[in-house]
Design an enzyme around this catalytic site. Structure first.
Site, PDB file in Angstrom:
ATOM      1  N   LYS A 178       0.820  -1.207   0.000  1.00  0.00           N
ATOM      2  CA  LYS A 178       0.000   0.000   0.000  1.00  0.00           C
ATOM      3  C   LYS A 178       0.859   1.264   0.000  1.00  0.00           C
ATOM      4  CE  LYS A 178      -3.976  -2.081   2.368  1.00  0.00           C
ATOM      5  NZ  LYS A 178      -4.815  -2.057   3.597  1.00  0.00           N
TER       6      LYS A 178
ATOM      7  N   ALA B 210      -1.051   1.105   6.307  1.00  0.00           N
ATOM      8  CA  ALA B 210      -1.301   0.081   7.318  1.00  0.00           C
ATOM      9  C   ALA B 210      -2.270  -0.966   6.795  1.00  0.00           C
ATOM     10  CB  ALA B 210      -1.851   0.720   8.598  1.00  0.00           C
ATOM     11  N   ASP B 211      -2.169  -2.143   7.385  1.00  0.00           N
ATOM     12  CA  ASP B 211      -3.130  -3.201   7.081  1.00  0.00           C
ATOM     13  C   ASP B 211      -3.388  -3.988   8.358  1.00  0.00           C
ATOM     14  OD1 ASP B 211      -4.468  -4.656   4.607  1.00  0.00           O
ATOM     15  OD2 ASP B 211      -3.829  -6.207   6.018  1.00  0.00           O
ATOM     16  N   THR B 212      -4.662  -4.269   8.635  1.00  0.00           N
ATOM     17  CA  THR B 212      -5.049  -4.975   9.852  1.00  0.00           C
ATOM     18  C   THR B 212      -5.767  -6.271   9.505  1.00  0.00           C
ATOM     19  OG1 THR B 212      -5.301  -2.884  11.064  1.00  0.00           O
ATOM     20  CG2 THR B 212      -6.371  -4.824  12.000  1.00  0.00           C
TER      21      THR B 212
ATOM     22  N   GLY C 170       0.038  -4.289  10.393  1.00  0.00           N
ATOM     23  CA  GLY C 170       1.332  -3.975   9.807  1.00  0.00           C
ATOM     24  C   GLY C 170       1.347  -2.524   9.380  1.00  0.00           C
TER      25      GLY C 170
END
Length: 215
Positions: free
Chosen positions: A70, A91-93, A127
């Protein structure tokens, strides 16, 4: 702000509030709210990235890879034409309970996910990738929070899904919404579960700026 010299150049540890611009590569209102709550001025530039994961990848590696994708997608779409300096945050959750759980596809999928948590624990991982616009250099980290859920009924699950429609949330729930009544306790960063571990982000930004001039 503390100064130090590296290879005849002056660098300093910058607090995230001192960086301009801070570019948030996300359309998540929750991440935007977290940053603004901590007095970080941001520019929103969400970017589409390929979210395909390699088979067999672990949860921490998955969120790290996706946040990096991203950040790079944002960098290539808006830099250098729009920005020549600053910091991109992506970010990635995900939720992990014996498998990686992203956003549910439909009510059936949301019901399946929420059924996995009752009376047991699961993990929420985010992340985060920091990208220096001036150099293209990145720094990625991942944060984990463990959640213990109470027991609840099938009807509780259906009522929650139909009321809150959690289709835009990893693992099919938001800890800040009605589902909080079914959470017994958690171990770790609350804001990480919401979508962005701010305290870790603030520390990692200062570490990143030891090596990266963002001024």
């Amino acid at each position: 702000m503390s100064y130090h010299v590296r290879k005849d150049r002056y660098y300093y540890n910058m607090k995230i509030q001192e960086i301009n611009p801070v570019i948030l590569a996300s359309k998540s209102p929750r991440r935007k709210d977290i940053l603004e709550k901590h007095h970080v001025s941001i520019v929103l530039r969400p970017a589409n990235a390929d979210e395909t994961l390699p088979e067999g990848i672990g949860p921490e590696e998955a969120v790290s890879l996706l946040s990096n994708k991203k950040a790079l997608a944002c960098y290539h779409s808006v830099c250098p034409a729009e920005f020549q300096k600053g910091l991109i945050i992506a970010a990635d959750t995900i939720v992990y309970k014996d498998e990686i759980l992203g956003k549910p596809k439909d009510e059936k999928d949301a019901f399946r996910m929420l059924s996995l948590y009752r009376g047991t624990s699961h993990q929420v991982l985010t992340g985060v990738t920091l990208l220096n616009v001036a150099t293209g250099h990145t720094h990625t980290f991942a944060e984990t929070t463990s959640i213990w859920c109470k027991d609840y009924t099938n009807q509780d699950i259906l009522d929650y899904i139909r009321t809150c429609k959690p289709y835009d949330k990893a693992g099919a729930y938001g800890i800040q919404e009605d589902f909080s009544r079914y959470i017994d306790h958690y171990d770790g960063d609350y804001e990480n579960v919401v979508g962005l571990p701010y305290e870790r982000l603030a520390r990692e930004t200062e570490i990143f700026t030891e090596h990266e001039s963002l001024a």
